[in-house]
Design a protein around this motif. Structure first.
Motif, short mmCIF file in Angstrom:
data_model
loop_
_atom_site.label_atom_id
_atom_site.label_comp_id
_atom_site.label_asym_id
_atom_site.label_seq_id
_atom_site.Cartn_x
_atom_site.Cartn_y
_atom_site.Cartn_z
N HIS A 127 26.66 -2.72 -14.09
CA HIS A 127 26.86 -1.40 -14.70
C HIS A 127 28.20 -0.80 -14.30
CE1 HIS A 127 22.71 -1.17 -16.11
NE2 HIS A 127 22.96 0.03 -16.63
N PHE A 128 28.73 0.04 -15.21
CA PHE A 128 29.82 0.93 -14.86
C PHE A 128 29.21 2.19 -14.25
CE2 PHE A 128 31.75 -1.57 -18.28
CZ PHE A 128 32.98 -1.90 -17.70
N TYR A 129 29.98 2.81 -13.37
CA TYR A 129 29.58 4.08 -12.77
C TYR A 129 30.74 5.06 -12.91
CZ TYR A 129 25.78 1.43 -10.59
OH TYR A 129 24.69 0.64 -10.37
N ALA A 130 30.43 6.30 -13.28
CA ALA A 130 31.47 7.31 -13.44
C ALA A 130 30.91 8.66 -13.00
CB ALA A 130 31.93 7.38 -14.90
N LEU A 131 31.39 9.14 -11.89
CA LEU A 131 30.85 10.35 -11.28
C LEU A 131 32.00 11.20 -10.77
CD1 LEU A 131 27.90 11.36 -10.53
CD2 LEU A 131 28.40 10.53 -8.22
N SER A 132 31.95 12.52 -11.00
CA SER A 132 33.04 13.38 -10.55
C SER A 132 32.52 14.76 -10.17
CB SER A 132 34.10 13.51 -11.64
OG SER A 132 33.57 14.16 -12.79
N THR A 133 33.36 15.49 -9.44
CA THR A 133 33.04 16.85 -9.04
C THR A 133 34.31 17.68 -8.99
OG1 THR A 133 31.88 18.20 -7.40
CG2 THR A 133 33.28 16.44 -6.56
N ARG A 134 34.15 19.00 -9.04
CA ARG A 134 35.29 19.91 -8.98
C ARG A 134 35.34 20.64 -7.64
NH1 ARG A 134 38.35 21.15 -13.29
NH2 ARG A 134 37.63 20.55 -15.37
N PHE A 135 36.53 21.13 -7.31
CA PHE A 135 36.69 22.00 -6.15
C PHE A 135 37.86 22.94 -6.45
CE2 PHE A 135 38.46 17.75 -5.14
CZ PHE A 135 39.82 18.04 -5.15
N PRO A 136 38.07 23.97 -5.64
CA PRO A 136 39.15 24.93 -5.92
C PRO A 136 40.51 24.24 -6.04
CG PRO A 136 37.69 25.81 -4.26
CD PRO A 136 37.25 24.40 -4.50
N GLU A 137 41.26 24.68 -7.01
CA GLU A 137 42.55 24.05 -7.33
C GLU A 137 43.57 24.23 -6.20
OE1 GLU A 137 45.99 25.01 -10.60
OE2 GLU A 137 43.89 25.13 -11.24
N PHE A 138 44.40 23.19 -5.99
CA PHE A 138 45.47 23.28 -5.00
C PHE A 138 46.63 22.40 -5.43
CE2 PHE A 138 43.48 19.35 -3.60
CZ PHE A 138 44.53 18.59 -3.11
N THR A 139 47.75 22.55 -4.77
CA THR A 139 48.89 21.65 -4.95
C THR A 139 49.34 21.17 -3.58
OG1 THR A 139 51.18 21.43 -5.72
CG2 THR A 139 50.51 23.59 -4.89
N ASN A 140 49.87 19.97 -3.52
CA ASN A 140 50.36 19.44 -2.24
C ASN A 140 51.86 19.62 -2.08
OD1 ASN A 140 50.96 17.50 -4.26
ND2 ASN A 140 51.20 15.92 -2.69
N GLU A 141 52.43 20.56 -2.81
CA GLU A 141 53.87 20.79 -2.71
C GLU A 141 54.25 21.15 -1.26
OE1 GLU A 141 57.42 23.39 -4.86
OE2 GLU A 141 55.32 23.82 -5.31
N LYS A 142 55.22 20.38 -0.74
CA LYS A 142 55.72 20.54 0.63
C LYS A 142 54.63 20.36 1.68
CE LYS A 142 59.45 23.62 -0.81
NZ LYS A 142 60.10 24.96 -0.66
N LYS A 143 53.58 19.66 1.31
CA LYS A 143 52.48 19.41 2.24
C LYS A 143 52.08 17.94 2.23
CE LYS A 143 50.14 23.91 1.79
NZ LYS A 143 48.84 24.54 1.43
N THR A 144 51.47 17.53 3.31
CA THR A 144 50.87 16.19 3.37
C THR A 144 49.60 16.19 2.53
OG1 THR A 144 51.74 15.83 5.59
CG2 THR A 144 49.89 14.44 4.91
N LEU A 145 49.33 15.08 1.86
CA LEU A 145 48.09 14.92 1.09
C LEU A 145 47.32 13.74 1.68
CD1 LEU A 145 46.24 15.55 -1.33
CD2 LEU A 145 47.66 13.99 -2.70
N VAL A 146 46.07 13.98 2.05
CA VAL A 146 45.22 12.94 2.63
C VAL A 146 43.96 12.80 1.79
CG1 VAL A 146 44.00 12.14 4.68
CG2 VAL A 146 46.07 13.53 4.93
N LEU A 147 43.69 11.57 1.35
CA LEU A 147 42.44 11.24 0.66
C LEU A 147 41.73 10.20 1.50
CD1 LEU A 147 40.47 11.12 -1.74
CD2 LEU A 147 42.01 9.50 -2.83
N GLN A 148 40.48 10.47 1.86
CA GLN A 148 39.73 9.57 2.74
C GLN A 148 38.28 9.46 2.26
OE1 GLN A 148 40.39 9.30 7.18
NE2 GLN A 148 38.49 10.47 7.19
N PHE A 149 37.70 8.28 2.44
CA PHE A 149 36.30 8.07 2.06
C PHE A 149 35.80 6.84 2.79
CE2 PHE A 149 39.11 5.80 -0.69
CZ PHE A 149 38.50 4.58 -0.90
N SER A 150 34.49 6.66 2.82
CA SER A 150 33.91 5.47 3.45
C SER A 150 33.15 4.64 2.42
CB SER A 150 32.98 5.86 4.61
OG SER A 150 31.84 6.54 4.14
N VAL A 151 33.11 3.34 2.67
CA VAL A 151 32.45 2.39 1.78
C VAL A 151 31.62 1.43 2.61
CG1 VAL A 151 32.75 0.67 -0.03
CG2 VAL A 151 34.43 2.49 0.22
N LYS A 152 30.43 1.10 2.11
CA LYS A 152 29.54 0.18 2.81
C LYS A 152 28.88 -0.74 1.79
CE LYS A 152 25.41 0.51 5.81
NZ LYS A 152 24.34 1.47 6.21
#
Length: 395
Positions: free
Chosen positions: A72-97
């Protein structure tokens, strides 16, 4: 000394206060189903997730979301308050098992923009428009940061990273800096890093081949040539196969019934193959011709490749042949230190996972041995119960 210590503590507290967590999801209870939405796509039925800690875990209450349907394909998403990473570090992290011993499948975790609908943003193929932010390729044998932006898909083709494909939890971290550099960490270990401009095709190349240049007609790039003084020996041409000289016509061979007898063919020991003249150095050799390059008129430096405005969502876009993967601990922040703190807690729990898994394997081994012994004893009892047939006198 006390003043200095207090200053250091205050500085540390100030740094923590400045760190911003844009989004964090741990899936520890069923409320995630209210926040996350399955995408819709004509003619497609997406697979379902379920909340679970899995078969072995550090804490039973530490749950994630698991794929539940094979092929199967899986497609799942969620929203959160909008932001921009202008002049900032951007970190995306997750775990997989991959509890199911994954062997075939792939997918992406995506950061999404404010212009996209959650119902359609995580489509079947990650290259079909829906995002223009950095995401990560989750193929079982590969972890490759990628991005679709500036109306095209880009990827780091020269720096593939091998994924962890065992059954335990692993944490993947992508860090993008305002200086246009990036790092990829797996369980806190840096496995790749580089420059956004150098490792992706965000921008046209700085140099292109000169369209006005072409290889001169008299340019000879053959390092060797046939020796003009060499000639083929007179006895060179020999057939590849010859009749077997030791073969004889069978005595019962009937020419009228069996046709004319012909001896079988064998490899010819004198066969030498195609003749080719010897090679000598080419006196006219000039080396390989290198196409001259010029500045690309379409290239323009961009100091804001790293910057993404209107970030307001995250989604999973997956394909799995064998379901059973658990995703968890999704974190979007501007602080590598915050990500490290979360990551350490997860990684420290893997030992407990391993111990539970080993205990389960040992219990399964004992159970299997006991069942096999019981089966063998059953067979032995049946053999003992069978009465031997009485002897009969021969007539």
């Amino acid at each position: 000394m006390k003043l200095k210590s207090c200053a250091i503590i205050l500085l540390g507290l100030s740094a923590c206060a400045l760190a911003e967590v844009y989004f964090e999801e741990n899936f520890d209870d069923d409320s995630w189903q209210e926040r996350w939405l399955t995408s819709k796509h004509d003619g497609k039925t997406f697979g379902k997730f379920e909340g679970t800690a899995g078969k072995f875990y550090a804490e039973a209450t530490d749950k994630g979301i698991k794929t539940t349907q094979d092929a199967h394909f899986y497609a799942l998403s969620t929203r959160f308050p909008e932001f921009t990473n202008e002049k900032k570090t951007l970190v995306l992290q997750f775990s997989v098992k991959h509890e199911q011993n994954i062997d075939c499948g792939g997918g992406y975790i995506k950061l999404l923009t404010a212009t996209l609908s959650r119902l359609t943003c995580t489509v079947i193929r990650p290259t079909l428009s829906c995002l223009d932010l950095t995401f990560a390729d989750l193929e079982p044998r590969r972890f490759m940061p990628s991005s679709t932006t500036r109306e095209r898909t880009t990827s780091s083709t020269s720096k593939d990273i091998r994924c962890k494909d065992d059954v335990y939890t692993h944490v993947y971290t992508l860090i993008v800096e305002p200086d246009q550099t990036y790092q990829v960490l797996i369980d806190g270990e840096k496995v790749q890093s580089g420059s956004l401009e150098d490792d992706w095709n965000f921008l046209p190349p700085k140099k292109i081949k000169d369209p006005e240049a072409s290889k001169p007609s008299d340019w000879d790039d053959r390092a060797t040539i046939d020796d003009p003084t060499d000639s083929k020996p007179e006895d060179w041409d020999q057939p590849e196969h010859i009749p077997d000289p030791d073969a004889t016509k069978p005595e019962d061979w009937d020419d009228e019934m069996d046709g004319e007898w012909e001896p079988p063919q064998i490899d010819n020991p004198n066969f030498k193959g195609e003749w080719k003249p010897k090679q000598i150095d080419n006196p006219a050799y000039k080396g390989p011709w290198i196409h001259p390059e010029i500045d690309n008129p379409e290239y323009s430096a961009d100091s804001e490749i790293y910057r993404y405005p209107n970030v307001c969502g995250v989604g999973f876009d997956l394909w799995q042949v064998k379901s059973g993967t658990i995703f968890d601990n999704v974190l979007v922040t501007d602080s590598p230190a915050t990500a490290e703190e979360v990551r350490k807690r997860i990684v420290d729990g893997v030992e407990a996972e391993k111990k539970m898994k080993e205990a389960q394997d040992e219990e399964e081994r004992k159970k299997s041995e006991s069942e096999k012994k019981a089966e063998d004893d059953d067979d032995s009892d049946k053999d003992d119960d069978e009465e031997p047939e009485p002897d009969h006198d021969e007539l």
